[in-house]
Design a protein around this motif. Structure first.
Motif, PDB file in Angstrom:
ATOM      1  N   ALA A   1      -0.452 -37.830  12.926  1.00  0.00           N
ATOM      2  CA  ALA A   1      -1.709 -37.407  12.291  1.00  0.00           C
ATOM      3  C   ALA A   1      -2.875 -37.520  13.257  1.00  0.00           C
ATOM      4  N   ALA A   2      -2.900 -38.583  14.059  1.00  0.00           N
ATOM      5  CA  ALA A   2      -3.971 -38.759  15.033  1.00  0.00           C
ATOM      6  C   ALA A   2      -3.926 -37.682  16.112  1.00  0.00           C
ATOM      7  N   CYS A   3      -2.745 -37.107  16.316  1.00  0.00           N
ATOM      8  CA  CYS A   3      -2.593 -36.013  17.279  1.00  0.00           C
ATOM      9  C   CYS A   3      -2.931 -34.661  16.657  1.00  0.00           C
ATOM     10  N   GLY A   4      -3.320 -34.668  15.375  1.00  0.00           N
ATOM     11  CA  GLY A   4      -3.702 -33.430  14.713  1.00  0.00           C
ATOM     12  C   GLY A   4      -2.545 -32.646  14.140  1.00  0.00           C
TER      13      GLY A   4
ATOM     14  N   GLY B   1      10.187 -44.822  12.033  1.00  0.00           N
ATOM     15  CA  GLY B   1       9.874 -43.539  11.416  1.00  0.00           C
ATOM     16  C   GLY B   1       8.633 -43.611  10.544  1.00  0.00           C
ATOM     17  N   GLU B   2       8.456 -44.732   9.846  1.00  0.00           N
ATOM     18  CA  GLU B   2       7.263 -44.900   9.007  1.00  0.00           C
ATOM     19  C   GLU B   2       6.001 -44.999   9.873  1.00  0.00           C
ATOM     20  N   ARG B   3       6.134 -45.572  11.052  1.00  0.00           N
ATOM     21  CA  ARG B   3       4.980 -45.748  11.944  1.00  0.00           C
ATOM     22  C   ARG B   3       4.676 -44.497  12.758  1.00  0.00           C
ATOM     23  N   LEU B   4       5.598 -43.567  12.789  1.00  0.00           N
ATOM     24  CA  LEU B   4       5.395 -42.350  13.571  1.00  0.00           C
ATOM     25  C   LEU B   4       4.337 -41.439  12.942  1.00  0.00           C
ATOM     26  N   GLN B   5       4.288 -41.398  11.620  1.00  0.00           N
ATOM     27  CA  GLN B   5       3.392 -40.464  10.940  1.00  0.00           C
ATOM     28  C   GLN B   5       1.917 -40.671  11.296  1.00  0.00           C
ATOM     29  N   PRO B   6       1.408 -41.920  11.332  1.00  0.00           N
ATOM     30  CA  PRO B   6       0.003 -42.084  11.719  1.00  0.00           C
ATOM     31  C   PRO B   6      -0.286 -41.609  13.144  1.00  0.00           C
ATOM     32  N   PHE B   7       0.665 -41.781  14.050  1.00  0.00           N
ATOM     33  CA  PHE B   7       0.484 -41.273  15.413  1.00  0.00           C
ATOM     34  C   PHE B   7       0.415 -39.754  15.391  1.00  0.00           C
TER      35      PHE B   7
ATOM     36  N   LEU C   1       6.054 -34.792  17.895  1.00  0.00           N
ATOM     37  CA  LEU C   1       6.947 -33.834  17.235  1.00  0.00           C
ATOM     38  C   LEU C   1       8.393 -34.022  17.673  1.00  0.00           C
ATOM     39  N   GLU C   2       8.602 -34.321  18.945  1.00  0.00           N
ATOM     40  CA  GLU C   2       9.960 -34.559  19.420  1.00  0.00           C
ATOM     41  C   GLU C   2      10.529 -35.841  18.812  1.00  0.00           C
ATOM     42  N   GLN C   3       9.693 -36.865  18.710  1.00  0.00           N
ATOM     43  CA  GLN C   3      10.164 -38.116  18.109  1.00  0.00           C
ATOM     44  C   GLN C   3      10.481 -37.932  16.632  1.00  0.00           C
ATOM     45  N   HIS C   4       9.836 -36.974  16.003  1.00  0.00           N
ATOM     46  CA  HIS C   4      10.148 -36.666  14.607  1.00  0.00           C
ATOM     47  C   HIS C   4      11.611 -36.237  14.458  1.00  0.00           C
ATOM     48  N   TRP C   5      12.173 -35.657  15.506  1.00  0.00           N
ATOM     49  CA  TRP C   5      13.586 -35.283  15.510  1.00  0.00           C
ATOM     50  C   TRP C   5      14.467 -36.434  16.017  1.00  0.00           C
ATOM     51  N   VAL C   6      13.974 -37.164  17.010  1.00  0.00           N
ATOM     52  CA  VAL C   6      14.796 -38.195  17.644  1.00  0.00           C
ATOM     53  C   VAL C   6      15.085 -39.353  16.694  1.00  0.00           C
ATOM     54  N   ILE C   7      14.060 -39.851  16.022  1.00  0.00           N
ATOM     55  CA  ILE C   7      14.198 -41.088  15.247  1.00  0.00           C
ATOM     56  C   ILE C   7      15.257 -40.973  14.142  1.00  0.00           C
ATOM     57  N   PRO C   8      15.215 -39.961  13.270  1.00  0.00           N
ATOM     58  CA  PRO C   8      16.263 -39.895  12.237  1.00  0.00           C
ATOM     59  C   PRO C   8      17.652 -39.627  12.808  1.00  0.00           C
ATOM     60  N   ALA C   9      17.714 -38.872  13.918  1.00  0.00           N
ATOM     61  CA  ALA C   9      19.023 -38.613  14.529  1.00  0.00           C
ATOM     62  C   ALA C   9      19.629 -39.907  15.061  1.00  0.00           C
TER      63      ALA C   9
ATOM     64  N   ALA D   1      -0.954 -43.262  30.984  1.00  0.00           N
ATOM     65  CA  ALA D   1      -1.615 -44.551  31.204  1.00  0.00           C
ATOM     66  C   ALA D   1      -2.989 -44.383  31.831  1.00  0.00           C
ATOM     67  N   ARG D   2      -3.159 -43.335  32.616  1.00  0.00           N
ATOM     68  CA  ARG D   2      -4.469 -43.064  33.238  1.00  0.00           C
ATOM     69  C   ARG D   2      -5.358 -42.193  32.351  1.00  0.00           C
ATOM     70  N   GLY D   3      -4.839 -41.760  31.203  1.00  0.00           N
ATOM     71  CA  GLY D   3      -5.607 -40.904  30.307  1.00  0.00           C
ATOM     72  C   GLY D   3      -5.691 -39.468  30.775  1.00  0.00           C
ATOM     73  N   GLU D   4      -4.752 -39.061  31.632  1.00  0.00           N
ATOM     74  CA  GLU D   4      -4.803 -37.727  32.223  1.00  0.00           C
ATOM     75  C   GLU D   4      -3.858 -36.728  31.566  1.00  0.00           C
ATOM     76  N   ALA D   5      -3.027 -37.173  30.648  1.00  0.00           N
ATOM     77  CA  ALA D   5      -2.160 -36.246  29.915  1.00  0.00           C
ATOM     78  C   ALA D   5      -2.964 -35.588  28.798  1.00  0.00           C
ATOM     79  N   SER D   6      -2.645 -34.353  28.504  1.00  0.00           N
ATOM     80  CA  SER D   6      -3.385 -33.640  27.463  1.00  0.00           C
ATOM     81  C   SER D   6      -3.003 -34.144  26.074  1.00  0.00           C
ATOM     82  N   ARG D   7      -3.890 -33.918  25.132  1.00  0.00           N
ATOM     83  CA  ARG D   7      -3.574 -34.280  23.749  1.00  0.00           C
ATOM     84  C   ARG D   7      -2.449 -33.403  23.203  1.00  0.00           C
ATOM     85  N   ASP D   8      -2.315 -32.194  23.702  1.00  0.00           N
ATOM     86  CA  ASP D   8      -1.195 -31.351  23.290  1.00  0.00           C
ATOM     87  C   ASP D   8       0.130 -31.984  23.699  1.00  0.00           C
ATOM     88  N   THR D   9       0.157 -32.629  24.861  1.00  0.00           N
ATOM     89  CA  THR D   9       1.379 -33.321  25.298  1.00  0.00           C
ATOM     90  C   THR D   9       1.695 -34.480  24.367  1.00  0.00           C
TER      91      THR D   9
END
Length: 220
Positions: free
Chosen positions: A93-96, A85-91, A44-52, A30-38
């Motif tokens: 992609a924005a994370c690289g 799951g359909e909305r996860l992909q644009p996020f 990537l974790e949500q890519h596993w969570v959502i279909p499960a 929320a403060r913009g202090e987390a890294s983009r890698d995080t």
């Protein structure tokens, strides 16, 4: 005095509400202090969570032949996970994140404990008890998503499409709330809702959700 489903859902949600200090990562985002890698790891974790979770909810719906109100609740949840799951992909992609990185990614145990327990509930909990536990947990998740969606726009420069995954979970879901209330009321009326058991499930869900965020925090 006999409680209504609405009262039980409200008191259970309040009782299981996490300590505001239990999730230090979301305030960091929320403060913009987390890294983009995080953020990328979150995707990537949500890519596993959502279909499960979607498969677990479908299983709970299928088990609800004698608890049709609970079955209807989980059918709607499963549909929601498909949309998420359909909305996860644009996020992502924005994370690289590209397809190769997604395929090569090995999920973190601390992040996957939550969907693993949801799968356990799908196999072992009564559908109506699971409705109460999961609904109480969703309140905290929705609040987290609202803060992340705002931060992605303000601090990370993400466009609306890239924030849609979090917007989806942050928005009110009155029809889902109605189905949860109907399921819990049916359980109360029939006398088969085990409140103590359901709240125990909810406490574990909250603990596993806290573990999800604390695991990601180690990467921040």
């Amino acid at each position: 005095m006999t409680r209504t489903a609405t009262e039980l859902l409200e008191t259970t949600t309040a009782k299981l509400a996490p300590d505001p200090q239990a999730n230090p990562l979301v305030p960091l985002i929320a403060r913009g202090e987390a890294s983009r890698d995080t953020l990328a790891t979150l995707a990537l974790e949500q890519h596993w969570v959502i279909p499960a979770d979607r498969r677990a909810f479908l299983h709970l719906a299928g088990r609800g032949t004698e608890e049709p109100e609970a079955a209807a609740f989980f059918e709607m949840l499963a549909d929601g996970e498909a949309l998420a799951g359909e909305r996860l992909q644009p996020f992502a992609a924005a994370c690289g994140i590209d397809e190769a990185r997604t395929s090569a990614y090995e999920p973190l145990p601390g992040c996957q404990a939550y969907p693993s327990y949801v799968a356990w509930l799908a196999l072992n909990a009564s559908p109506t008890d699971a409705v109460l536990a999961i609904t109480a947990n969703f309140s905290a998740w929705g609040g987290y998503c609202a803060k992340i969606a705002q931060a992605l726009r303000v601090h990370y420069g993400f466009q609306d499409e890239s924030c849609a995954f979090f917007d989806f979970f942050a928005q009110p879901a009155p029809e889902l709330d109605e189905r949860a209330t109907a399921a819990v009321q049916a359980g109360l009326d029939a006398g088969f809702l085990d409140e103590e058991q359901a709240q125990g499930y909810g406490r574990l869900l909250q603990s596993y959700e806290a573990l999800f965020w604390s695991t990601l925090l180690q990467l921040a």
